[in-house]
Design a protein around this motif. Structure first.
Motif, PDB file in Angstrom:
ATOM      1  N   LYS A  22       0.855  -1.184   0.000  1.00  0.00           N
ATOM      2  CA  LYS A  22       0.000   0.000   0.000  1.00  0.00           C
ATOM      3  C   LYS A  22       0.894   1.238   0.000  1.00  0.00           C
ATOM      4  N   ARG A  23       0.433   2.272  -0.665  1.00  0.00           N
ATOM      5  CA  ARG A  23       1.179   3.535  -0.720  1.00  0.00           C
ATOM      6  C   ARG A  23       1.511   4.026   0.694  1.00  0.00           C
ATOM      7  N   GLU A  45       7.062   1.528  -8.560  1.00  0.00           N
ATOM      8  CA  GLU A  45       6.148   1.667  -9.691  1.00  0.00           C
ATOM      9  C   GLU A  45       4.718   1.706  -9.178  1.00  0.00           C
ATOM     10  N   ASP A  46       3.865   2.378  -9.917  1.00  0.00           N
ATOM     11  CA  ASP A  46       2.455   2.468  -9.561  1.00  0.00           C
ATOM     12  C   ASP A  46       1.734   1.248 -10.128  1.00  0.00           C
ATOM     13  N   VAL A  47       1.091   0.481  -9.260  1.00  0.00           N
ATOM     14  CA  VAL A  47       0.349  -0.703  -9.686  1.00  0.00           C
ATOM     15  C   VAL A  47      -1.114  -0.310  -9.854  1.00  0.00           C
ATOM     16  N   ARG A  48      -1.626  -0.514 -11.051  1.00  0.00           N
ATOM     17  CA  ARG A  48      -3.015  -0.160 -11.340  1.00  0.00           C
ATOM     18  C   ARG A  48      -3.965  -1.332 -11.153  1.00  0.00           C
ATOM     19  N   GLN A  49      -3.453  -2.547 -11.375  1.00  0.00           N
ATOM     20  CA  GLN A  49      -4.317  -3.717 -11.262  1.00  0.00           C
ATOM     21  C   GLN A  49      -3.473  -4.922 -10.879  1.00  0.00           C
TER      22      GLN A  49
END
Length: 76
Positions: A22-23, A45-49
């Motif tokens: 979690k961020r 990296e930003d995880v979208r799914q």
């Protein structure tokens, strides 16, 4: 969710750790990394799914003494 892969880098054997966190936990993870290996290379990296894997229940606190913590405390 943590996956560990054995790898080989310029200076020898390494562990490659893939995590989805979690961020909210990012700062704590960075503190653990820097505490146990100040020269570690990591990227964020930003995880979208996501699909599959094992994740903590949304109502439970995250990043207590868990697999990442145990892994970082292990000696080679």
């Amino acid at each position: 969710s943590v996956t560990v892969v054995d790898g080989h880098g310029k200076n020898g054997d390494v562990k490659v750790i893939f995590m989805v966190i979690k961020r909210f936990d990012l700062q704590r993870v960075q503190e653990l990394i820097n505490k146990h290996n100040p020269n570690a290379f990591y990227s964020v990296e930003d995880v979208r799914q996501i699909s599959g894997g094992v994740f903590p229940h949304k109502d439970k606190p995250t990043l207590k003494k868990n697999y990442l913590y145990d892994l970082m405390l292990k000696k080679k």
